[in-house]
Design a protein around this motif. Structure first.
Motif, PDB file in Angstrom:
ATOM      1  N   ARG A 143      40.023  99.992  -0.554  1.00  0.00           N
ATOM      2  CA  ARG A 143      38.644 100.333  -0.255  1.00  0.00           C
ATOM      3  C   ARG A 143      38.589 100.941   1.145  1.00  0.00           C
ATOM      4  O   ARG A 143      39.100 100.350   2.105  1.00  0.00           O
ATOM      5  CB  ARG A 143      37.778  99.073  -0.314  1.00  0.00           C
ATOM      6  CG  ARG A 143      36.302  99.336  -0.310  1.00  0.00           C
ATOM      7  CD  ARG A 143      35.509  98.055  -0.529  1.00  0.00           C
ATOM      8  NE  ARG A 143      35.814  97.427  -1.812  1.00  0.00           N
ATOM      9  CZ  ARG A 143      35.150  96.369  -2.274  1.00  0.00           C
ATOM     10  NH1 ARG A 143      34.171  95.830  -1.564  1.00  0.00           N
ATOM     11  NH2 ARG A 143      35.500  95.834  -3.436  1.00  0.00           N
ATOM     12  N   VAL A 144      37.976 102.099   1.254  1.00  0.00           N
ATOM     13  CA  VAL A 144      37.945 102.817   2.527  1.00  0.00           C
ATOM     14  C   VAL A 144      36.516 103.199   2.904  1.00  0.00           C
ATOM     15  O   VAL A 144      35.640 103.334   2.038  1.00  0.00           O
ATOM     16  CB  VAL A 144      38.823 104.081   2.471  1.00  0.00           C
ATOM     17  CG1 VAL A 144      40.286 103.713   2.260  1.00  0.00           C
ATOM     18  CG2 VAL A 144      38.354 105.045   1.378  1.00  0.00           C
ATOM     19  N   GLY A 145      36.319 103.361   4.201  1.00  0.00           N
ATOM     20  CA  GLY A 145      35.006 103.722   4.694  1.00  0.00           C
ATOM     21  C   GLY A 145      34.639 105.158   4.384  1.00  0.00           C
ATOM     22  O   GLY A 145      35.488 106.055   4.442  1.00  0.00           O
ATOM     23  N   VAL A 146      33.384 105.368   4.051  1.00  0.00           N
ATOM     24  CA  VAL A 146      32.857 106.701   3.762  1.00  0.00           C
ATOM     25  C   VAL A 146      31.889 107.132   4.854  1.00  0.00           C
ATOM     26  O   VAL A 146      31.991 108.229   5.408  1.00  0.00           O
ATOM     27  CB  VAL A 146      32.151 106.725   2.398  1.00  0.00           C
ATOM     28  CG1 VAL A 146      31.509 108.090   2.150  1.00  0.00           C
ATOM     29  CG2 VAL A 146      33.125 106.368   1.281  1.00  0.00           C
ATOM     30  N   SER A 147      30.954 106.229   5.186  1.00  0.00           N
ATOM     31  CA  SER A 147      29.944 106.552   6.169  1.00  0.00           C
ATOM     32  C   SER A 147      29.256 105.276   6.617  1.00  0.00           C
ATOM     33  O   SER A 147      29.345 104.241   5.947  1.00  0.00           O
ATOM     34  CB  SER A 147      28.914 107.522   5.575  1.00  0.00           C
ATOM     35  OG  SER A 147      27.972 107.932   6.539  1.00  0.00           O
ATOM     36  N   CYS A 148      28.580 105.364   7.749  1.00  0.00           N
ATOM     37  CA  CYS A 148      27.859 104.204   8.261  1.00  0.00           C
ATOM     38  C   CYS A 148      26.690 104.671   9.103  1.00  0.00           C
ATOM     39  O   CYS A 148      26.752 105.744   9.732  1.00  0.00           O
ATOM     40  CB  CYS A 148      28.792 103.332   9.096  1.00  0.00           C
ATOM     41  SG  CYS A 148      28.053 101.816   9.690  1.00  0.00           S
ATOM     42  N   ILE A 149      25.633 103.877   9.108  1.00  0.00           N
ATOM     43  CA  ILE A 149      24.469 104.182   9.935  1.00  0.00           C
ATOM     44  C   ILE A 149      24.011 102.920  10.641  1.00  0.00           C
ATOM     45  O   ILE A 149      23.964 101.843  10.046  1.00  0.00           O
ATOM     46  CB  ILE A 149      23.327 104.791   9.090  1.00  0.00           C
ATOM     47  CG1 ILE A 149      22.171 105.245   9.981  1.00  0.00           C
ATOM     48  CG2 ILE A 149      22.851 103.827   8.008  1.00  0.00           C
ATOM     49  CD1 ILE A 149      21.162 106.131   9.243  1.00  0.00           C
ATOM     50  N   ASN A 150      23.709 103.075  11.923  1.00  0.00           N
ATOM     51  CA  ASN A 150      23.098 101.993  12.678  1.00  0.00           C
ATOM     52  C   ASN A 150      21.586 102.080  12.465  1.00  0.00           C
ATOM     53  O   ASN A 150      20.957 103.040  12.916  1.00  0.00           O
ATOM     54  CB  ASN A 150      23.434 102.117  14.164  1.00  0.00           C
ATOM     55  CG  ASN A 150      24.864 101.740  14.472  1.00  0.00           C
ATOM     56  OD1 ASN A 150      25.356 100.726  14.002  1.00  0.00           O
ATOM     57  ND2 ASN A 150      25.539 102.563  15.245  1.00  0.00           N
ATOM     58  N   SER A 151      21.000 101.100  11.815  1.00  0.00           N
ATOM     59  CA  SER A 151      19.576 101.147  11.507  1.00  0.00           C
ATOM     60  C   SER A 151      18.715 101.138  12.764  1.00  0.00           C
ATOM     61  O   SER A 151      17.588 101.619  12.753  1.00  0.00           O
ATOM     62  CB  SER A 151      19.188  99.977  10.606  1.00  0.00           C
ATOM     63  OG  SER A 151      19.900 100.024   9.397  1.00  0.00           O
ATOM     64  N   SER A 152      19.234 100.590  13.856  1.00  0.00           N
ATOM     65  CA  SER A 152      18.438 100.473  15.073  1.00  0.00           C
ATOM     66  C   SER A 152      18.180 101.823  15.724  1.00  0.00           C
ATOM     67  O   SER A 152      17.077 102.081  16.212  1.00  0.00           O
ATOM     68  CB  SER A 152      19.143  99.556  16.065  1.00  0.00           C
ATOM     69  OG  SER A 152      20.423 100.068  16.380  1.00  0.00           O
TER      70      SER A 152
END
Length: 125
Positions: free
Chosen positions: A44-53
C-alpha cells in the motif's frame, strides 16, 4: 470514528473518477486525510494527502498533474479527482486520517490512526 471511501469503479484509460472520503466521529479540521492505494501483490502506497487545517497538499510523483485532492470541511469530506487514468492506477484506494498536520512524511503509513475500507478502481486499457 469512521472513514467511508466511495466512488471507485471501472473506467477506460484516459477517463476520470472522483473518490470521496466521508469522515465522522472526530473534529475534521484538526486532521490530515491521506489517500493510499494497493495494487494486487504490491504494498500500500501513498497517493495524496491534504491538511484540513490549511489546505496544504501532497502528491506522489506518479499522480502529479493528473490527480487533485480537495477538502470540504463543512461536509467532513475529502475528494480525490483522478483524471487521465492509466491501467497502472488500478488498485484498491483507501483513505486514512491522522490528527494534526502532516509534512514530508505524509506517505508514512504508521502515522495514520484511522483507515477506511477500500474502494476498487479499475482502469482498462
Amino acid at each position: 470514528v469512521q472513514l467511508q471511501a466511495s466512488g471507485g469503479g471501472l473506467v477506460q484509460a484516459g477517463g476520470s473518477l472522483r473518490l470521496s472520503c466521508a469522515a465522522s466521529g472526530f473534529t475534521f479540521d484538526d486532521y490530515a486525510i491521506g489517500w493510499f492505494r494497493q495494487a494486487p501483490g504490491k504494498e500500500r502506497v501513498g497517493v495524496s494527502c491534504i491538511n484540513s487545517s490549511d489546505g496544504s497538499t501532497y502528491y506522489a510523483d506518479s499522480v502529479k498533474g493528473r490527480f487533485t485532492i480537495s477538502s470540504d470541511n463543512a461536509k467532513n469530506t475529502v475528494y480525490l479527482q483522478m483524471n487521465s487514468l492509466k491501467p497502472e492506477d488500478t488498485a484498491v484506494y483507501y483513505c486514512a486520517a491522522v490528527q494534526g498536520g502532516v509534512g514530508v512524511l505524509w506517505e508514512f503509513r504508521p502515522l495514520y490512526t484511522y483507515w477506511g475500507q477500500g474502494t476498487q478502481v479499475t482502469v482498462s486499457s
